[in-house]
Structures are given as C-alpha cells and as structure tokens.
Design a protein around this motif. Sequence first.
Motif, PDB file in Angstrom:
ATOM      1  N   LEU A  42      54.630 -69.949  10.252  1.00  0.00           N
ATOM      2  CA  LEU A  42      56.014 -69.553  10.489  1.00  0.00           C
ATOM      3  C   LEU A  42      56.312 -69.441  11.980  1.00  0.00           C
ATOM      4  O   LEU A  42      57.367 -69.884  12.439  1.00  0.00           O
ATOM      5  CB  LEU A  42      56.320 -68.226   9.788  1.00  0.00           C
ATOM      6  CG  LEU A  42      57.729 -67.666  10.028  1.00  0.00           C
ATOM      7  CD1 LEU A  42      58.810 -68.662   9.648  1.00  0.00           C
ATOM      8  CD2 LEU A  42      57.923 -66.356   9.263  1.00  0.00           C
ATOM      9  N   SER A  43      55.395 -68.885  12.751  1.00  0.00           N
ATOM     10  CA  SER A  43      55.606 -68.788  14.198  1.00  0.00           C
ATOM     11  C   SER A  43      55.761 -70.184  14.807  1.00  0.00           C
ATOM     12  O   SER A  43      56.572 -70.400  15.720  1.00  0.00           O
ATOM     13  CB  SER A  43      54.451 -68.042  14.865  1.00  0.00           C
ATOM     14  OG  SER A  43      54.390 -66.695  14.412  1.00  0.00           O
ATOM     15  N   GLY A  44      55.008 -71.143  14.294  1.00  0.00           N
ATOM     16  CA  GLY A  44      55.136 -72.516  14.772  1.00  0.00           C
ATOM     17  C   GLY A  44      56.478 -73.119  14.419  1.00  0.00           C
ATOM     18  O   GLY A  44      57.083 -73.841  15.223  1.00  0.00           O
TER      19      GLY A  44
ATOM     20  N   PRO B  18      55.414 -63.118  17.902  1.00  0.00           N
ATOM     21  CA  PRO B  18      54.862 -64.349  17.324  1.00  0.00           C
ATOM     22  C   PRO B  18      53.350 -64.259  17.148  1.00  0.00           C
ATOM     23  O   PRO B  18      52.676 -63.487  17.830  1.00  0.00           O
ATOM     24  CB  PRO B  18      55.232 -65.422  18.356  1.00  0.00           C
ATOM     25  CG  PRO B  18      55.432 -64.676  19.637  1.00  0.00           C
ATOM     26  CD  PRO B  18      55.950 -63.316  19.264  1.00  0.00           C
ATOM     27  N   GLY B  19      52.839 -65.045  16.187  1.00  0.00           N
ATOM     28  CA  GLY B  19      51.401 -65.071  15.935  1.00  0.00           C
ATOM     29  C   GLY B  19      50.909 -66.490  15.847  1.00  0.00           C
ATOM     30  O   GLY B  19      51.577 -67.435  16.285  1.00  0.00           O
TER      31      GLY B  19
ATOM     32  N   ILE C 256      61.544 -63.853   9.969  1.00  0.00           N
ATOM     33  CA  ILE C 256      61.781 -64.743  11.106  1.00  0.00           C
ATOM     34  C   ILE C 256      62.150 -63.924  12.343  1.00  0.00           C
ATOM     35  O   ILE C 256      61.652 -64.179  13.449  1.00  0.00           O
ATOM     36  CB  ILE C 256      62.882 -65.772  10.771  1.00  0.00           C
ATOM     37  CG1 ILE C 256      62.344 -66.810   9.780  1.00  0.00           C
ATOM     38  CG2 ILE C 256      63.396 -66.463  12.044  1.00  0.00           C
ATOM     39  CD1 ILE C 256      63.415 -67.729   9.216  1.00  0.00           C
ATOM     40  N   GLU C 257      63.017 -62.954  12.162  1.00  0.00           N
ATOM     41  CA  GLU C 257      63.404 -62.119  13.299  1.00  0.00           C
ATOM     42  C   GLU C 257      62.226 -61.321  13.837  1.00  0.00           C
ATOM     43  O   GLU C 257      62.047 -61.165  15.048  1.00  0.00           O
ATOM     44  CB  GLU C 257      64.553 -61.179  12.889  1.00  0.00           C
ATOM     45  CG  GLU C 257      65.853 -61.909  12.554  1.00  0.00           C
ATOM     46  CD  GLU C 257      66.251 -62.882  13.657  1.00  0.00           C
ATOM     47  OE1 GLU C 257      66.280 -62.471  14.844  1.00  0.00           O
ATOM     48  OE2 GLU C 257      66.519 -64.065  13.344  1.00  0.00           O
ATOM     49  N   ARG C 258      61.394 -60.827  12.938  1.00  0.00           N
ATOM     50  CA  ARG C 258      60.218 -60.077  13.382  1.00  0.00           C
ATOM     51  C   ARG C 258      59.216 -60.978  14.102  1.00  0.00           C
ATOM     52  O   ARG C 258      58.623 -60.576  15.108  1.00  0.00           O
ATOM     53  CB  ARG C 258      59.543 -59.407  12.175  1.00  0.00           C
ATOM     54  CG  ARG C 258      60.272 -58.155  11.687  1.00  0.00           C
ATOM     55  CD  ARG C 258      59.483 -57.470  10.586  1.00  0.00           C
ATOM     56  NE  ARG C 258      59.687 -58.108   9.284  1.00  0.00           N
ATOM     57  CZ  ARG C 258      58.844 -58.012   8.267  1.00  0.00           C
ATOM     58  NH1 ARG C 258      57.708 -57.343   8.417  1.00  0.00           N
ATOM     59  NH2 ARG C 258      59.103 -58.598   7.118  1.00  0.00           N
TER      60      ARG C 258
END
Length: 408
Positions: free
Chosen positions: A211-213, A206-207, A199-201
């Motif tokens: 997960l980015s969403g 973001p991609g 999450i921190e990465r």
Amino acid sequence: MTVNLFDPELMADPFTAFNRLREQGPVVEAAFPGVPGPIWLVTRYDDVKTVLGDRRFVNNSAHVPGMDVGNIREKLIEARGIPADYAQYVLDSVLDADGDDHIRLRRLVSRAFTVRRVSELRPRVEEITERLLDGLPDEVDLIEHFAYPLPITVICELVGIPEEERPLWRDWGRALVSMTPGAMAEPLRRMVASIQDLIERRREEPGGDLLSGLIRAHDEDGDRLTDTEMVTMVLTLVLAGHETTAHLIGNGTAALLTHPDQLDLLRADPGLMPVAVHELMRWCGPVHGTRVRYAAEDVELGGQTVRRGEAVMAMLVSANYDPRRFDDPDRLDVTRESDGRREVHVGFGYGLHYCLGAALARQEGEVAIGALLRRFPRLALAVPAEKLEREFMPASWRLARLPVLLNP
C-alpha cells in the motif's frame, strides 16, 4: 436447452454436470436468472485457453467496438444490492480492465508477486502456519481455524492491513462473496472506508508494504493510479489473495483425506507436494468459471461462431477434466507430471489475466498441507465424507466447514 447457472443440482455436482455439457458441445448456452441475454459457456480445454488468451475477448463490455453491450456483472451487482456509487470498487478492478489499463494496473503490483519475492516470503508463511497449528484443538474446523487465517494473515501483511483490523476483513470478505441478497452493501462500505482511512495513515507513516508503494505511485504521478483505483486495488488484492487460497487448502485437504492411496504417496515422499498442489488445483480447485467476457468481434470456437458483443464464460472445471488433454481426468493423481515448468491445468487461468497471486497461492498450499500431514500423521475427517457441507455458489467449489480430528 439453456443452462441455469444457479441450478442447485449443477452447483451440488458441477463435475458431473460440466463433463456432460462438455461432451454435448464446446459452446453451451446458459443464463443467470434475472439477467437479460444468454451467456455462452465454453467447455473444452483448447477453446477455454483461446478465450483466456485471445485479445478478441474483453472483460469490459464497453470495449466492444460499435455496440452498446450491457454489462452482465453490473446487472448482477445491482441485483445484490450494491449502491451505484460503490459498484465502481467491484467492477473497475485490475481483474476487469483491458489493454493498456490492465497492463498499467498490473505493473504497479506485479513485483510483489514474482517467484523470487514469493520465495523470500516462504519462511514467514511457514512461521504463521506453525503458529496456527500450535493452537488447534484435537477436533477442529480447518476452514475456520486454519485455511482462512493463514492466507488472510499473509496477504494483509503484504498489503499493509494492520493486525487488529484483519478479523474485520475476514468477516467483510465472507459477506462480500455471500449469495445472500443485500449482504454485500454494508461490508463494501466499511471496506472502502477502512482503506481510505488506512491510506491517510500510511501517508503520514509510510512502510515497506505494498500500500505504501501504491501511495507513492499515486502521489508522484496521478496518471499512473487514481484515488478510486488505489482503493479498488487494495480491496481486490486482499479479497482475491485469501478467499480462493483458503478453499484450495480446504478442498485439497479434504481430497487427500478421502483418497488414502494419494495421501500415502505424499506422506512417503513430501517432495511430491509441488506437483500435488498443481493436481489438487486441477482436480478440486475453488474457481470453476471465469468472469464474463465479451467477443469484440465474431470468433469461431469449436465450430460455432460467437458473435460480436455476445458474452462468454470460460469453464475451468470442464477444461481441467477434458479427456482430450488429460488422461483419466476423473482420477486424482498426485504424481501427475506437469509439463516441465509450464502449467498445464487452467485452475489459475491463462494468458494476460493469469492469476497474479498464483505463485503465492501455490506456496501457501504446499506449506499448509505439507505441515498438516507432517504434524498430524493420523489426521482424519471428523464426519463421513458425504456429510461435508458446501457453500453453493455459481462457478465455485467451496467447503462451508472441514471438521477433522488431528489425533484420532
């Protein structure tokens, strides 16, 4: 008589056992050893659909009004050695939520699993499938080298798990569903830590992954998704998104190899594959029983009253073999017609908690089994069918290994 859900004979042949129980009665008393209180097993098709689709049955025992009802899953988690501070990541998922919380969590990820989005993924699923098949030796365990790698690769790409971490997730996932006492705690700690680090990465870079969403939804409005819910969502999607699909592929392939008449029909008409996958999900699906649910008020099922606060478990295996709904249910028939576009079997559940990833699982089953049959026209079991090893888990049907010969 109270049914012991850990009975080795029941787990070895659940089809015969639950066929017998279904005909004894629509609601049968059962128990998990070491967990206080009975569980009512709901065995018949219409009653199973009632439990799955009726809001009077809730997943969270705390939502039974006016009663302090113990959570059976919480007791099972404790018995398997999960520390209390990590139990929330297993107990508080979208699969266990009710009402508005369930709708809120489901909406955050449902767009990734629509029929249209899943169709767009098909070329990538086919590419991964062909690459895996290219690397198989002539004698191989399909569970280890094909049925697991395909869905874990697909769901990890969708969620955003880096490629180098996927073998770890596969090992952690196996340990987490293991029945070995104490085997769950350390893998769960590592999965949670891995997600928190990821999450921190992703916040830094973001991609276009799911997960980015989720991170955007959390950071823009914390009321939509808490920190714990975000970790739990990733954990749930990755585990649920590959474990059951792997065993649909494994069970389905084994079923076809032991029913040559049905295998011949599919080889002669590959266009039957979508219907065949539905039939395989009915006939040998990997999930035999749902999560425990609780009656929020008195409910009559099959002429018996389930009292408020009592626990129930909908037995998909007995519903899918119910002769009241399916003609000649013990027979595997890859031409068995579904009811138009509506799914008749309950292998993926029914109602509000219908499997979020059902369209993706069906597609992966179609692609995987279809490619196996096309690439290896002489595909055969490497051991007699009666020697196939199963993992004995309550309410599940899973092969430990599926040794085959690709070119005998």
